[in-house]
Design an enzyme around this catalytic site. Structure first.
Site, PDB file in Angstrom:
ATOM      1  N   LYS A 107      39.013   3.185  59.528  1.00 27.24           N
ATOM      2  CA  LYS A 107      39.831   2.589  60.771  1.00 27.24           C
ATOM      3  C   LYS A 107      40.321   3.786  61.633  1.00 27.24           C
ATOM      4  O   LYS A 107      40.378   4.982  61.137  1.00 27.24           O
ATOM      5  CB  LYS A 107      41.127   1.971  60.014  1.00 27.24           C
ATOM      6  CG  LYS A 107      41.930   1.129  61.160  1.00 27.24           C
ATOM      7  CD  LYS A 107      41.212  -0.350  60.944  1.00 27.24           C
ATOM      8  CE  LYS A 107      41.811  -1.381  61.893  1.00 27.24           C
ATOM      9  NZ  LYS A 107      41.397  -2.528  61.750  1.00 27.24           N
ATOM     10  N   ASP A 147      40.542  -3.102  68.449  1.00 32.80           N
ATOM     11  CA  ASP A 147      41.663  -3.637  67.509  1.00 32.80           C
ATOM     12  C   ASP A 147      42.847  -3.755  68.498  1.00 32.80           C
ATOM     13  O   ASP A 147      42.583  -3.992  69.504  1.00 32.80           O
ATOM     14  CB  ASP A 147      41.977  -2.545  66.549  1.00 32.80           C
ATOM     15  CG  ASP A 147      42.528  -3.404  65.288  1.00 32.80           C
ATOM     16  OD1 ASP A 147      43.981  -3.624  65.413  1.00 32.80           O
ATOM     17  OD2 ASP A 147      41.714  -3.473  64.166  1.00 32.80           O
TER      18      ASP A 147
HETATM   19  N1  GLU Z   1      39.186  -4.580  64.523  1.00 31.65           N
HETATM   20  C1  GLU Z   1      38.843  -5.701  63.553  1.00 31.65           C
HETATM   21  C2  GLU Z   1      39.207  -5.876  62.320  1.00 31.65           C
HETATM   22  O1  GLU Z   1      40.248  -5.476  61.908  1.00 31.65           O
HETATM   23  C3  GLU Z   1      37.278  -5.743  63.609  1.00 31.65           C
HETATM   24  C4  GLU Z   1      36.636  -4.380  63.239  1.00 31.65           C
HETATM   25  C5  GLU Z   1      35.203  -4.224  63.559  1.00 31.65           C
HETATM   26  O2  GLU Z   1      34.709  -5.056  64.127  1.00 31.65           O
HETATM   27  O3  GLU Z   1      34.625  -3.262  63.240  1.00 31.65           O
HETATM   28  O4  GLU Z   1      38.734  -6.635  61.282  1.00 31.65           O
END
Ligand code: GLU
Length: 428
Positions: A107, A147
């Site tokens: 993340k 996100d």
């Molecule tokens: N940000 C999204 C999540 O929290 C998607 C993450 C992604 O597609 O890598 O799952």
């Protein structure tokens, strides 16, 4: 981005410890999985439109890559912290594992408020973030995505910077790209729709028809909007939504007993999911305090905003009628609140299962990029439905068989898969 003393990383570790005990994980594996493998923290200088230079703090945390490259979004938020990013990276590991896609967890974040930044300033943040990490992210290392408060446009700037640095085309660097620039159809809808695929399956198990249900939703961003869209297509009625009000620096709930009109609300909503209060009143919505969403007399609650929203402080205000909670957000419910929900017998679809549709579609985006052949939207959404449904069924079956809470069942499946991968690689 969390209230008071709440620490999301401590919460993620507490959830993990509970399942590690249940699985009787050995000390080495436990130690390895309860912390991220790598972390990056850095400064991003930006030439602001007013001629000054402002420095923004950036993060990337790679929790685990035993099952594949790290995967996870990048958040832009004024209250971002390293501990929030750590927690979210850990939850990404479990999320990819529960839907059984060959990816690990990571993340990223930047402490900034896009409400107060021009697009030119945001572009510099995106490019600066990639410059700091150009050697540490990539298609076979760590693949970012959108996100909170980041979009396809941000992803494209990041991709462009990476391709400029590395001198080639690397669409596999990042997902959530614009359609036509390596993005997948259905990616925008995927997280919200995924939440509702799991709601549909949970309602089947509860023996309730969607058209006989009502829901209250916290948040009105990308996840909430598409969750509401599909839930209404199934026949459900949303009577309350809440969102952040940038001007007043607080949140409000918008209630309409006969059901909110999604399309009408979208017309009076900014790109961050902020609904215009005056215009909402004109269309017959009651404007209530932010907390009101949780107190509604509904069957389903969908927290689809941020972490730490259902806690020991407010869990008692959840109406006794609520049978199902589907967590569109990451980490919305604290362990203290979980206990109360479990005792009450509320069916909780845990975050890293309920909201796994986004990353699952990101994985489909990678597959399409690798083939350089793109599927029709229906094909993407059908595959997404299949993947989400089978993950939901595996978790609910385990919860039933072992008589454990849905969150614990999801953890058991994910942690076992990741622990096994670490063991098979000879790491632990
Ligand atoms: N940000 C999204 C999540 O929290 C998607 C993450 C992604 O597609 O890598 O799952």
């Amino acid at each position: 981005m969390s209230k008071g003393a709440f620490n999301p990383f401590a919460m993620a570790q507490a959830q993990f410890d509970k399942v590690a005990d249940f699985l009787e994980l050995d000390a080495g594996t436990r130690d390895f999985l309860r912390n991220p493998v790598r972390e990056y923290q850095f400064n991003i200088p930006v030439h602001m439109d007013d001629g000054t230079v402002k420095v923004f703090r950036g993060f990337r945390v790679q929790h685990n890559d035993a099952r594949g490259p790290c995967k996870g979004g990048i958040r832009f938020h004024p209250q971002e912290t390293i501990d929030t990013v750590r927690a979210l990276s850990m939850w990404m590991t479990w999320k990819c594992a529960v839907v059984d896609i060959p990816l690990g967890g990571g993340k990223g974040g930047v402490i900034c408020d896009p409400h107060n930044l021009s697009m030119a300033e945001q572009q510099q943040i995106c490019r600066g973030w990639v410059r700091q990490l150009a050697k540490n992210v990539g298609p076979v290392q760590d693949v970012p995505a959108p996100d909170v408060m980041t979009s396809a446009q941000h992803m494209l700037w990041m991709l462009d910077e990476y391709e400029t640095i590395h001198g080639g085309k690397y669409p596999g660097l990042i997902t959530g790209k614009p359609v036509g620039m390596g993005g997948s159809l259905g990616r925008t809808e995927a997280t919200g729709y995924g939440v509702i695929y799991t709601v549909r399956e949970a309602l089947k198990q509860l023996g309730i028809k969607p058209e006989d249900t009502t829901a209250s939703v916290q948040g009105f961003g990308n996840v909430a909007q598409y969750a509401i869209r599909l839930y209404e297509e199934l026949g459900g009625k949303v009577i309350c939504v809440s969102c952040w009000d940038q001007e007043d620096q607080t949140s409000y709930s918008f209630k309409k007993e006969s059901g909110v009109d999604l399309d009408a609300l979208l017309k009076i909503t900014d790109r961050f999911g902020g609904i215009n209060k005056d215009k909402a009143r004109e269309m017959g919505c009651e404007v209530l305090p932010g907390e009101a969403w949780i107190e509604q007399d509904v069957d389903i609650l969908i927290p689809a905003a941020l972490e730490n929203q259902i806690s020991g402080e407010n869990v008692q205000s959840i109406n006794r009628r609520v049978k199902l909670i589907a967590e569109g957000a990451n980490g919305p419910t604290t362990p203290e609140a979980d206990k109360v929900l479990e005792e009450r017998g509320v069916f909780v679809i845990p975050d890293f299962l309920a909201n796994a549709g986004g990353v699952t579609c990101s994985y489909f985006e990678q597959v399409q990029c690798n083939m350089n052949y793109y599927w029709e939207k229906n094909e993407v959404l059908d595959k997404l439905d299949t993947k989400m449904t089978s993950a939901f069924l595996a978790v609910s079956e385990l919860a039933r068989k072992r008589k454990i809470f849905m969150r614990d069942a999801a953890y058991v499946i994910s942690v076992s898969r990741v622990a096994q991968a670490c063991k098979d690689r000879g790491w632990v």
